[in-house]
Design a protein around this motif. Structure first.
Motif, mmCIF file in Angstrom:
data_model
loop_
_atom_site.group_PDB
_atom_site.id
_atom_site.type_symbol
_atom_site.label_atom_id
_atom_site.label_comp_id
_atom_site.label_asym_id
_atom_site.label_seq_id
_atom_site.Cartn_x
_atom_site.Cartn_y
_atom_site.Cartn_z
ATOM 1 N N ALA A 639 23.718 13.288 1.067
ATOM 2 C CA ALA A 639 22.596 13.977 0.441
ATOM 3 C C ALA A 639 21.441 14.130 1.420
ATOM 4 O O ALA A 639 20.779 15.173 1.464
ATOM 5 C CB ALA A 639 22.140 13.209 -0.800
ATOM 6 N N ARG A 640 21.188 13.095 2.208
ATOM 7 C CA ARG A 640 20.103 13.183 3.199
ATOM 8 C C ARG A 640 20.390 14.276 4.231
ATOM 9 O O ARG A 640 19.498 15.016 4.637
ATOM 10 C CB ARG A 640 19.919 11.838 3.892
ATOM 11 N N ARG A 641 21.668 14.358 4.658
ATOM 12 C CA ARG A 641 22.019 15.392 5.630
ATOM 13 C C ARG A 641 21.855 16.780 5.023
ATOM 14 O O ARG A 641 21.387 17.709 5.687
ATOM 15 C CB ARG A 641 23.454 15.183 6.130
ATOM 16 N N PHE A 642 22.214 16.924 3.770
ATOM 17 C CA PHE A 642 22.079 18.229 3.117
ATOM 18 C C PHE A 642 20.601 18.618 3.031
ATOM 19 O O PHE A 642 20.231 19.763 3.334
ATOM 20 C CB PHE A 642 22.683 18.167 1.715
ATOM 21 N N ILE A 643 19.761 17.682 2.627
ATOM 22 C CA ILE A 643 18.324 17.960 2.535
ATOM 23 C C ILE A 643 17.762 18.340 3.901
ATOM 24 O O ILE A 643 16.943 19.260 4.021
ATOM 25 C CB ILE A 643 17.585 16.728 1.959
ATOM 26 N N ALA A 644 18.221 17.648 4.946
ATOM 27 C CA ALA A 644 17.739 17.953 6.298
ATOM 28 C C ALA A 644 18.130 19.373 6.715
ATOM 29 O O ALA A 644 17.343 20.080 7.365
ATOM 30 C CB ALA A 644 18.300 16.930 7.289
ATOM 31 N N ARG A 645 19.331 19.803 6.366
ATOM 32 C CA ARG A 645 19.771 21.165 6.688
ATOM 33 C C ARG A 645 18.864 22.195 6.002
ATOM 34 O O ARG A 645 18.401 23.155 6.627
ATOM 35 C CB ARG A 645 21.213 21.381 6.244
ATOM 36 N N VAL A 646 18.626 21.974 4.703
ATOM 37 C CA VAL A 646 17.783 22.909 3.954
ATOM 38 C C VAL A 646 16.363 22.924 4.515
ATOM 39 O O VAL A 646 15.750 23.982 4.681
ATOM 40 C CB VAL A 646 17.775 22.518 2.457
ATOM 41 N N THR A 647 15.859 21.758 4.844
ATOM 42 C CA THR A 647 14.488 21.662 5.356
ATOM 43 C C THR A 647 14.357 22.379 6.689
ATOM 44 O O THR A 647 13.336 23.038 6.960
ATOM 45 C CB THR A 647 14.095 20.171 5.504
ATOM 46 N N LEU A 648 15.406 22.294 7.537
ATOM 47 C CA LEU A 648 15.376 22.962 8.838
ATOM 48 C C LEU A 648 15.256 24.472 8.666
ATOM 49 O O LEU A 648 14.409 25.120 9.296
ATOM 50 C CB LEU A 648 16.646 22.618 9.618
ATOM 51 N N LEU A 649 16.080 25.049 7.813
ATOM 52 C CA LEU A 649 16.038 26.501 7.635
ATOM 53 C C LEU A 649 14.780 26.933 6.891
ATOM 54 O O LEU A 649 14.235 28.010 7.154
ATOM 55 C CB LEU A 649 17.285 26.967 6.875
ATOM 56 N N ARG A 650 14.310 26.095 5.950
ATOM 57 C CA ARG A 650 13.073 26.426 5.229
ATOM 58 C C ARG A 650 11.896 26.481 6.201
ATOM 59 O O ARG A 650 11.042 27.369 6.114
ATOM 60 C CB ARG A 650 12.825 25.386 4.129
ATOM 61 N N LEU A 709 24.063 29.215 9.217
ATOM 62 C CA LEU A 709 23.019 28.899 10.199
ATOM 63 C C LEU A 709 22.836 27.407 10.438
ATOM 64 O O LEU A 709 22.365 27.005 11.503
ATOM 65 C CB LEU A 709 21.689 29.508 9.745
ATOM 66 N N ALA A 710 23.198 26.602 9.463
ATOM 67 C CA ALA A 710 23.070 25.149 9.624
ATOM 68 C C ALA A 710 24.283 24.481 8.999
ATOM 69 O O ALA A 710 24.181 23.823 7.957
ATOM 70 C CB ALA A 710 21.773 24.649 8.970
ATOM 71 N N PRO A 711 25.455 24.664 9.627
ATOM 72 C CA PRO A 711 26.693 24.125 9.038
ATOM 73 C C PRO A 711 26.639 22.612 8.904
ATOM 74 O O PRO A 711 25.941 21.923 9.658
ATOM 75 C CB PRO A 711 27.774 24.562 10.029
ATOM 76 N N ALA A 712 27.381 22.117 7.968
ATOM 77 C CA ALA A 712 27.372 20.676 7.706
ATOM 78 C C ALA A 712 28.152 19.914 8.761
ATOM 79 O O ALA A 712 27.875 18.742 9.007
ATOM 80 C CB ALA A 712 27.963 20.393 6.322
ATOM 81 N N ASP A 725 23.952 15.714 12.119
ATOM 82 C CA ASP A 725 22.716 15.074 11.648
ATOM 83 C C ASP A 725 21.530 15.983 11.998
ATOM 84 O O ASP A 725 21.248 16.218 13.173
ATOM 85 C CB ASP A 725 22.562 13.707 12.318
ATOM 86 N N TYR A 726 20.848 16.475 10.949
ATOM 87 C CA TYR A 726 19.722 17.382 11.163
ATOM 88 C C TYR A 726 18.364 16.676 11.015
ATOM 89 O O TYR A 726 17.326 17.327 10.951
ATOM 90 C CB TYR A 726 19.771 18.526 10.152
ATOM 91 N N SER A 727 18.364 15.351 10.932
ATOM 92 C CA SER A 727 17.117 14.650 10.633
ATOM 93 C C SER A 727 16.186 14.520 11.833
ATOM 94 O O SER A 727 14.997 14.256 11.673
ATOM 95 C CB SER A 727 17.426 13.243 10.095
ATOM 96 N N GLY A 728 16.693 14.682 13.053
ATOM 97 C CA GLY A 728 15.865 14.532 14.234
ATOM 98 C C GLY A 728 15.243 15.843 14.681
ATOM 99 O O GLY A 728 15.268 16.856 13.970
ATOM 100 N N GLU A 729 14.729 15.811 15.915
ATOM 101 C CA GLU A 729 14.104 17.022 16.450
ATOM 102 C C GLU A 729 15.145 18.108 16.696
ATOM 103 O O GLU A 729 14.854 19.295 16.557
ATOM 104 C CB GLU A 729 13.379 16.673 17.760
ATOM 105 N N HIS A 730 16.358 17.696 17.066
ATOM 106 C CA HIS A 730 17.464 18.633 17.286
ATOM 107 C C HIS A 730 18.658 18.177 16.463
ATOM 108 O O HIS A 730 18.877 16.970 16.278
ATOM 109 C CB HIS A 730 17.867 18.669 18.768
ATOM 110 N N PRO A 731 19.486 19.109 15.995
ATOM 111 C CA PRO A 731 20.734 18.715 15.334
ATOM 112 C C PRO A 731 21.584 17.907 16.308
ATOM 113 O O PRO A 731 21.607 18.199 17.514
ATOM 114 C CB PRO A 731 21.397 20.051 14.996
ATOM 115 N N GLN A 732 22.265 16.888 15.785
ATOM 116 C CA GLN A 732 23.003 16.037 16.719
ATOM 117 C C GLN A 732 24.309 15.556 16.103
ATOM 118 O O GLN A 732 24.468 15.490 14.888
ATOM 119 C CB GLN A 732 22.141 14.850 17.157
ATOM 120 N N ILE A 733 25.250 15.234 17.030
ATOM 121 C CA ILE A 733 26.533 14.652 16.628
ATOM 122 C C ILE A 733 26.823 13.501 17.570
ATOM 123 O O ILE A 733 26.213 13.380 18.644
ATOM 124 C CB ILE A 733 27.678 15.681 16.679
ATOM 125 N N ALA A 734 27.737 12.657 17.153
ATOM 126 C CA ALA A 734 28.219 11.568 18.011
ATOM 127 C C ALA A 734 29.736 11.521 17.887
ATOM 128 O O ALA A 734 30.281 11.539 16.782
ATOM 129 C CB ALA A 734 27.586 10.246 17.592
#
Length: 814
Positions: A639-650, A709-712, A725-734
């Motif tokens: 849920a946090r990741r989803f909110i971060a995606r929406v917030t980024l595009l908003r 534009l902001a795939p999961a 993970d969209y919660s930081g300054e840049h989208p990130q993966i590990a």
């Protein structure tokens, strides 16, 4: 009276009244305005009607009428008469009537034109009583709408005249300079010590004043109790006589206090009754204890009660002036000169602090709202609405705030509407209780709360004192008995059935019926929705049901000062039409779960309580919303990741809903309620996944936009999906470094490079980069050198750009 200072102002005052019909007269204490102005208006023939003069107190009204009658060589009831509660001296020839302020309201309500009245004088208007403010507002409306010939005059010694003159349509202000003799003010050298008793300190100051001065002494104390206690403390030389003076004192004793001393030196211990229009003979010295008793709305009793406060500068000036009416005088003050600067300038008007239930009833009877009338201080809208709520509860107002027939009956009684309601329904038998509840508690502090003890003391004092250890104010009992007799005369006949003491109390306080809460402490929930607590040692502490008639007014949990036990049968007999079954579905903060119950209730009072077994799912879900507000949002990682995606595009300007935590909490009913079915406890909420509810906030085109534009997920070269993970300054993966072998371009999301954290086979970060090709070409060689020794069973090719991605280790021996 020919030498009184007011004489100089009479001619301009009469001219103003002839020209405008209205005026404001300012005259200092002792100028003679109270006894001279009405007679001069009569002699001048300003009006063929009677002259009505209002006084704030009964003693002042009688004294003023007697003095004017004496001036004419007549007895009260001839040319000059008076009407006060319980006493009247009015005849057919009476041209000047002196009345207390509440009588004017009754006259207006029974005759809107004030037939036969040519002038109304508001004496001592600076006291700003509720009745005086209402009386002036009503008279101004009558004069404007019905009686252009009605003369109106406001008189005062310490009034700020300009606002009153403006209220009266720009009435002229006439000022009498007066000729008060000088008064020597003497303050304390140091403040009273903390914890010092007012009565003892006042007694010592009186003794000092008697020793150092001559002439009569007028002492100002806040009330009867302080007067009695101060009198008991006094040690005075021979020849001194002490006279108490307060409103409830028998009139013969009041007359003795204001009459010249036959012999010796007179010491008058008085309340504020002696501040203004009364002339007390022989006074040369004033001792001011610095306290005043004012009417304040008492939430504990639901009515106005008297409270003790510091005097204001205006009151202190008024009191000191009593020492200089006939000769130079002295005023002793029980405070320091430095403390004087902290005193308020003027006392508050009663309309600002008193219970407005009576005012609301009078205005409903008049057919007006507060803003329809000219009030010097308009009533507070919130306090006025509370007053109307009480009248609705008593059946005095209908749903349109219009007065009912029952309300008219209450308005005709000289009682607070609560007590009038009780007297009207319970009949003459309720008169003693009405008088008791309208007065102060006759039992000493520390007595049990049981109201029946007060009634017992009232009806059989000897038997009561033989059996009970508590002190009883005999003066208060006399006052209550006298008032009960008067009320009995205006009460209706006994109704069809007799009411018990508890039933009578419940009629006056239907919002104060209390049910003992579960638990050991004696706490009660009241039918009006508030809570109250009783001392554990009180005999009534174990009662299941009570009626509370007085508390300390604490808004959080009031302490009960008076109450009486009542049975459920008595409650049902009185309020059968108000008792109903209610379905309740509420969040319990204490139990941290939704509670569904069905209760038979009187107001907030549950008389019967059952589990609501088949409560609808939507009712439970709505109650759970309050639980969510209490517990806060519980978000899964998804849920946090989803909110971060929406917030980024908003933030990038796309039309997507606000999913910040404040916005989500504010709109719970819109997005969460449809998905809360089956959730009713804190534990279930903790396990709840809000992601489907959040996704439902987006329509199909918005979801398509978000996924584009902001795939999961990011799909690795192995085809494995990794959450972004969209919660930081840049989208990130590990992901594992080996899984990116063969990747020759850096992954990009919506035009932004992903921040990629490459992990060792043990899952520890070895490199974070936003340029995979650059990493292969530069840092990888060093990483390979270090990692080959640590993880020899994992592939570390020299050219990772052509190697196959993998998550497997090499076989043993290879």
């Amino acid at each position: 009276m020919t030498s009184l200072p007011i004489r100089d102002a009479i001619a301009p005052l009469l001219d103003a009244l002839r020209a405008r019909g209205r005026a404001v007269l300012q005259a200092p204490p002792g100028a003679g305005k109270t006894t001279v102005v009405p007679l001069e208006m009569l002699r001048a023939g300003l009006t063929p009607g009677r002259i009505l003069m209002l006084e704030p107190r009964r003693l002042a009204a009688r004294a003023a009428a007697e003095r004017m009658a004496e001036t004419l060589g007549e007895a009260p009831g001839e040319t000059v008469g008076y009407r006060v509660r319980g006493d009247s001296r009015i005849g057919k020839a009476t041209r000047i009537e002196v009345v207390t302020e509440g009588i004017l309201t009754r006259m207006i309500q029974s005759d809107a034109e004030l037939s036969g009245i040519g002038a109304v004088i508001f004496d001592e208007f600076h006291e700003r009583s509720l009745n005086a403010d209402l009386g002036l507002a009503l008279c101004l409306e009558i004069a404007d709408a019905l009686r252009e010939d009605l003369i109106l005059l406001a008189m005062s010694a310490t009034l700020d005249a300009a606002p009153v003159a403006d209220l009266m349509g720009g009435a002229p202000v006439i000022t009498s300079e007066g000729r008060n003799f000088p008064v020597d003010i003497r303050w304390r050298d140091t403040p009273l010590p903390r914890g010092a008793r007012l009565e003892e300190a006042t007694a010592r100051l009186i003794e000092q004043a008697v020793a150092k001065t001559e002439g009569g002494v007028l002492v100002f104390l806040p009330g009867e109790g302080e007067i009695r206690r101060t009198q008991a403390q006094l040690i005075l030389p021979k020849g001194c006589t002490i006279h108490p003076l307060y409103g409830a004192l028998p009139f013969a004793d009041q007359r003795a206090a204001i009459s010249p001393a036959a012999t010796g030196r007179k010491i008058v211990l008085a309340t504020a009754i002696a501040e203004t229009s009364l002339t007390i003979e022989d006074v040369r010295v004033v001792v001011d204890a610095g306290r005043a008793r004012r009417a304040r709305f008492d939430p504990g009793s639901g009515m106005s009660r008297l409270v003790t406060e510091r005097v204001t500068r205006a009151e202190a000036t008024q009191r000191a002036g009593r020492a200089g009416r006939v000769a130079p005088g002295t005023c002793y003050r029980l405070w320091t000169k430095g403390e004087e600067g902290a005193l308020a300038a003027y006392p508050p008007s009663e309309i600002e602090s008193a219970d407005l239930t009576g005012l609301a009833l009078e205005l409903a009877l008049w057919g007006a709202r507060p803003d329809d009338l000219a009030f010097l201080t308009p009533p507070n809208p919130g306090a006025y609405a509370e007053a109307q709520a009480v009248l609705h509860m008593l059946g005095a107002l209908d749903t349109q705030n219009r007065i009912t027939d029952h309300g008219r009956a209450l308005a005709a009684l000289p009682l607070h509407p609560r007590l009038g309601h009780m007297l009207t329904l319970a009949g003459k038998a309720a008169a003693p209780l009405a008088a008791l509840l309208a007065d102060r508690d006759p039992l000493s502090r520390g007595a049990p709360v049981d109201l029946s003890l007060r009634i017992e003391a009232l009806t059989d004092l000897k038997r009561f004192t033989d059996r009970r250890p508590w002190q009883v104010s005999r003066a208060a009992l006399r006052r209550i008995r006298d008032e009960a007799k008067r009320l009995s005369q205006s009460a209706p006949e006994t109704p069809d059935r007799a009411h018990s003491l508890a039933e009578m109390a419940a009629l006056a306080y239907p919002d104060r019926i209390g049910l003992h809460r579960k638990g050991d402490a004696p706490r009660f929930v009241l039918s009006g929705g508030k809570g109250a607590v009783m001392d554990e040692s009180d005999p009534l502490a174990a009662a299941r049901l009570i009626v509370v008639t007085d508390t300390d007014g604490n808004p959080r949990e009031a302490r009960i000062r008076q109450a009486v036990r009542i049975s459920e049968g008595e409650i049902r007999a009185l309020f059968a039409d108000r008792i109903a079954w209610t379905d309740l579905c509420d969040w319990s903060r204490r139990e941290r779960r939704v509670i569904a119950r069905q209760q038979e209730r009187l107001g907030a009072l549950p008389l019967d309580d059952r589990i609501w077994k088949d409560a609808p799912a939507d009712a439970i879900a709505r109650a759970m919303l309050d639980g969510v507000r209490d517990l806060g949002l519980t978000l899964t990682d998804a849920a946090r990741r989803f909110i971060a995606r929406v917030t980024l595009l908003r933030a990038a300007g796309h039309d997507l809903p606000d999913m910040s935590e404040p916005a989500l909490m504010e709109t719970l009913e819109d997005w969460l309620l449809p998905h809360l079915t089956g959730v009713r406890t804190a534990e279930e909420w903790k396990r709840f996944d809000p992601l489907p509810a959040l996704r439902a906030m987006l329509d199909w085109p918005q979801m398509q936009l978000l996924d584009r534009l902001a795939p999961a997920h990011f799909t690795t070269p192995l085809g494995r999906k990794i959450p972004i993970d969209y919660s930081g300054e840049h989208p990130q993966i590990a992901l594992r470094l080996q899984e990116m072998f063969g990747q020759t371009t850096h992954p990009v999301i919506a035009g932004t490079p992903l921040r990629v954290t490459l992990l060792s086979p043990a899952g520890r970060p070895v490199q974070t980069t936003m340029d995979i090709p650059g990493f292969w070409a530069s840092s990888y060689a060093d990483v390979r050198k270090d990692m080959r020794g640590r993880y020899p069973r994992h592939p570390w090719p020299e050219d990772p750009t052509v190697a196959d991605p993998t998550l497997r280790a090499k076989r043993r021996g290879t």
